[in-house]
Design an enzyme around this catalytic site. Sequence first.
Site, PDB file in Angstrom:
ATOM      1  N   SER A   1       0.800  -1.338   0.015  1.00 50.74           N
ATOM      2  CA  SER A   1       0.044   0.052  -0.005  1.00 50.74           C
ATOM      3  C   SER A   1       0.985   1.305  -0.130  1.00 50.74           C
ATOM      4  O   SER A   1       1.693   1.159  -0.797  1.00 50.74           O
ATOM      5  CB  SER A   1      -0.900   0.051   1.391  1.00 50.74           C
ATOM      6  OG  SER A   1      -1.847   0.815   1.129  1.00 50.74           O
TER       7      SER A   1
ATOM      8  N   HIS B   1      -7.785  -4.921  -1.140  1.00 52.48           N
ATOM      9  CA  HIS B   1      -6.483  -4.183  -0.848  1.00 52.48           C
ATOM     10  C   HIS B   1      -5.907  -5.022   0.391  1.00 52.48           C
ATOM     11  O   HIS B   1      -4.742  -5.095   0.488  1.00 52.48           O
ATOM     12  CB  HIS B   1      -6.823  -2.888  -0.519  1.00 52.48           C
ATOM     13  CG  HIS B   1      -5.475  -1.741  -0.276  1.00 52.48           C
ATOM     14  ND1 HIS B   1      -4.521  -1.885  -1.621  1.00 52.48           N
ATOM     15  CD2 HIS B   1      -5.049  -1.294   0.725  1.00 52.48           C
ATOM     16  CE1 HIS B   1      -3.557  -1.120  -0.821  1.00 52.48           C
ATOM     17  NE2 HIS B   1      -4.024  -0.502   0.375  1.00 52.48           N
TER      18      HIS B   1
ATOM     19  N   ASP C   1      -8.170  -6.056  -5.400  1.00 53.58           N
ATOM     20  CA  ASP C   1      -8.023  -4.845  -4.768  1.00 53.58           C
ATOM     21  C   ASP C   1      -8.602  -3.457  -5.863  1.00 53.58           C
ATOM     22  O   ASP C   1      -8.131  -3.505  -6.878  1.00 53.58           O
ATOM     23  CB  ASP C   1      -6.475  -4.700  -4.873  1.00 53.58           C
ATOM     24  CG  ASP C   1      -5.962  -3.355  -3.973  1.00 53.58           C
ATOM     25  OD1 ASP C   1      -6.712  -2.600  -3.672  1.00 53.58           O
ATOM     26  OD2 ASP C   1      -4.656  -3.466  -3.809  1.00 53.58           O
TER      27      ASP C   1
END
Lengths: 600, 600
Positions: B159, B356, B323
Amino acid sequence: MAKIDENSVGIVETKTICIVQADSPLSLESGKTLGPIDVAYETYGLINEKKDNVILICHALSGNAHVAGHNSPDDKKPGWWDMMVGPGKGIDTNKYFVICSNFLGGCSGTTGPSSINPKTKKPYGLDFPMITIADMVKVQKMLLEKLGINKILAVIGGSMGGMQVLQWAIEYPDFMRAIIPIATTTRLNAQSIAFDAVGRNAIIGDPYFNDGQYQDKQGPDKGLSIARMIGHITYLSEKGMHEKFGRELKTAEDYKYEFNSEFAVETYLDHQGQAFVERFDANSYLYITKAMDYFDIERSYGSLKKAFAKVKSRVFVISFISDWLFTPAQSRAIVDALFANDKDISFCDIDSPYGHDAFLLEPETIGAFISGFLHAVHEPQAKQPQKTDSTRKKRRLRRLDDAIRTRVDYELIESLIEPDSKILDLGCGDGQLLTSLIEDKNIKGHGLELEQDLVLECINQGLPIIQYDLYQALKNCEDKSFDYVILSQTVQTIKETEKVFTEMLRVGKKVIVSFPNFAHWRCRAQLLFTGKAPKTKQLHFDWYNSPNVHCLSLKDFDQFCDKLNAKIEKKIPITKKRLAPVKLAPNFFAEQVIYVASKD
Amino acid sequence: MAKIDENSVGIVETKTICIVQADSPLSLESGKTLGPIDVAYETYGLINEKKDNVILICHALSGNAHVAGHNSPDDKKPGWWDMMVGPGKGIDTNKYFVICSNFLGGCSGTTGPSSINPKTKKPYGLDFPMITIADMVKVQKMLLEKLGINKILAVIGGSMGGMQVLQWAIEYPDFMRAIIPIATTTRLNAQSIAFDAVGRNAIIGDPYFNDGQYQDKQGPDKGLSIARMIGHITYLSEKGMHEKFGRELKTAEDYKYEFNSEFAVETYLDHQGQAFVERFDANSYLYITKAMDYFDIERSYGSLKKAFAKVKSRVFVISFISDWLFTPAQSRAIVDALFANDKDISFCDIDSPYGHDAFLLEPETIGAFISGFLHAVHEPQAKQPQKTDSTRKKRRLRRLDDAIRTRVDYELIESLIEPDSKILDLGCGDGQLLTSLIEDKNIKGHGLELEQDLVLECINQGLPIIQYDLYQALKNCEDKSFDYVILSQTVQTIKETEKVFTEMLRVGKKVIVSFPNFAHWRCRAQLLFTGKAPKTKQLHFDWYNSPNVHCLSLKDFDQFCDKLNAKIEKKIPITKKRLAPVKLAPNFFAEQVIYVASKD
């Protein structure tokens, strides 16, 4: 003065009517009662003599009764679906009488939490009873009846409007001839509930919310604008949003390194939030999103199948491929349940990049579908004037190429089918076979087709057409629920052939299959003598661009049927020139073949 | 006392060190300066003698230096990536020395807006200067150097941690041997900026925010929890969220018709919001999200290609198919730019439903990839111990089936290739051919493969492998950027053959293609005499489940090359038993064929 385009319904007035008196309040789904109830509504076009041209539009979360036209000459913005509703538009006010009312709990004229509570003489605020989609629809029906309308042509609505449409069709199945639920769902998924919940949290957590009593002071503007911003993100697709804003900065060339809105998308959201605060009531937002969260057809009626068993109208479900709020999968669940109930269901998953908002932003595409469908429902005998654009023309020409083959094929198939049968046509194209079968043999049938243009052509002809993957559609059908399942000139192009055939044999009492014979003597000769992949009139593609993923012959198919334990009832090998079956060495001489097979 | 599992790093201490003194402040990207700067960090495992086993982990938005283990015996929760980091885990602390520091602007020990401003003796609040990902990375490097580390094995992060990883590789290309950016992007898209902006709006609009000066009173808890709730929705996929919560009610069986949280997903969000408020600083949230929004490699370096031209390390990009916050497409943009720059790039788009958050929730899958990659980078000579699970075993057996064919094919192909060439192997499977070519011919090569298990096998062997659609990958390559582009035993299964071949001929100086000859005499005889679709050892599938979408022969391919204006440099028809080329009537006798073609 705003410029009003010539296709506008012009200046319209929002009327208000009292539907429920204070002394005989309405019983709500929650067990509470409410009265009096006023309803704000608008109408466009004229009701005809037969009173068979009434269309009810149900609006979405932030909409209201003002669908089209302008409320005054100074009115800057037209109604929320002005692109769709007007003379000559998708919902043609020259032909139809259109009505829309602000729903119960709203803040645009119909009784809602900002209305005066007769008991306290103050706005209801949180004393307003919880309302549901069913309550909203009940009030809409009371309005129509009060206006002397007891049967309507169609109910149409997108998003939360689509929920009302579904509720209408289930609860009052005799009231309408057709429904068009657009970009909607039978119940929110966890993600949508989550977004709603965060929005409500922002409103209720705003110190100015004051337990819903903010009418004479500053309200929870910040909270309401946060809720609206979240909403707006979910209404657009990631792609649509990126195309619209990208990472563009609003004013400066360089980063300012500060917390004010810098990116274009930020100022867009600021604007949307601010504009919403000026026109919408925070309490209404709470009640309406809660009504959406509570809406759950499965829960209310035991299952989708049970719920939709009640439906009597024709149904046309529309979704958008880029809609991630109310997804195509959620629309397909509606289609599945109606299809399983043997209802007259059509479905198109429109190819649009605009996400959930596509139902507002694609008036031309949706307009073509809706007007075609409405026309077919309203005047089933009158042939639809064909609107042919260049793409469609090209496709038509390409199809003409195959026309001779197709004609032979279709005529033979038709001759195999008993009158009054129930038919499923897999890969039905523009519906040529289905149309003939309906006209000549009075069959009842559904078509499946993947191409959007062809789906539109079927809709224009009034055919029940579902834009759907073959296998997925078959999976949802009951055993032996069709007299014939037809797969014409498509077997060589489908994937997962074994799975599809197994399902076809389960679902159809009889299965009719036609395909080009790969072992026709010309093919054999070509491979034998030229050493090249066969290319004939029936197999007229080069190997590198052929849509035919399988090459198969009569013998191949015989063995395949054997493997699936299917009984071959008929096998009709044909050449292009002779309609009569090929009798001598068919696997050698037949250019194509039609099988009728079945399995107990 | 918390139960600490035996694979934990155990009790660890967060250390704090002063990196920048007040009298020599750090220049930031914004032009402002900052000092003093303290950095909080943790380490696990031991540094080896060669000092070549250091791994830096970069944490994400809400993370901190505490990656693994427990800070005290009473510590209930282990570090945020405890499943990944520890003895024998994906990042094995028995082998590697792992370090992670809380980033600049954070609120877990490193200097940030909640630190005391030496000028005012009060917390900085909004007087804290705006910081960027580049500033964070700069401070991380100063920390490593202060600890005496001047070269590291790898930088890993998911991320926002992945953004730091990319920044590291571009700005300090000599500092590391490898990077693993996971579920990340080179810049936020409009939708992600929008979500961040709404979260900041909620915080700054909270009346308790008080211009960031809330440290001795109630803070903007409501706003911060709203921001966190929005974040949590984006971290999960719609499907994952629906599987986890559905429409379940938390306590009651029936709707309560009130505004308190009723659905399980609502109480989950309430909890996440509340827990975050207790551990995180609202000002830090503002600064960190702004640093993410500002991060834009294209903008900073002119283009992705220019930016990644600086990279010297091996790169392994990991994304997750579900994601939707930092999408696989965004990871592919990184891969494209590195590939176009001829870097050592590997990529896997992992099949996970967890959105995610998969980078935190799929430790086994990611662990296998990361440990394989790290091992190959750290000890390129040592063969990786194969971990064979049952699925892989099955696939291996299935492949063994084709082994003889493959071996012949590969040996011949290898004989056609010049030493020290640059190779692209399309559909490289488990990398057998590439491995041989590297060992025997010292080639430099990339493989493309779609199956995740095969990608893992390539990673374990240290091969640069990209999980990618052939056409998409080719499109991003420069003209004649490879000496050989190889498509072995795959041509009959690819779609859009013409497009792919055109690209292959553009990208490769030479193209090597092998396929089974459909016009082999056995095939001809089968179609001629049995009238069935051919099925031989080389074409050993039934027509209805064949992965071969094309049937083609030598003659077909000759004509195809002609159509593409490609020059056939070599054509080697072979039978299974004879490695030597078939000379007599090859289109009739050859079971398979290898072509070498080129186009100026």
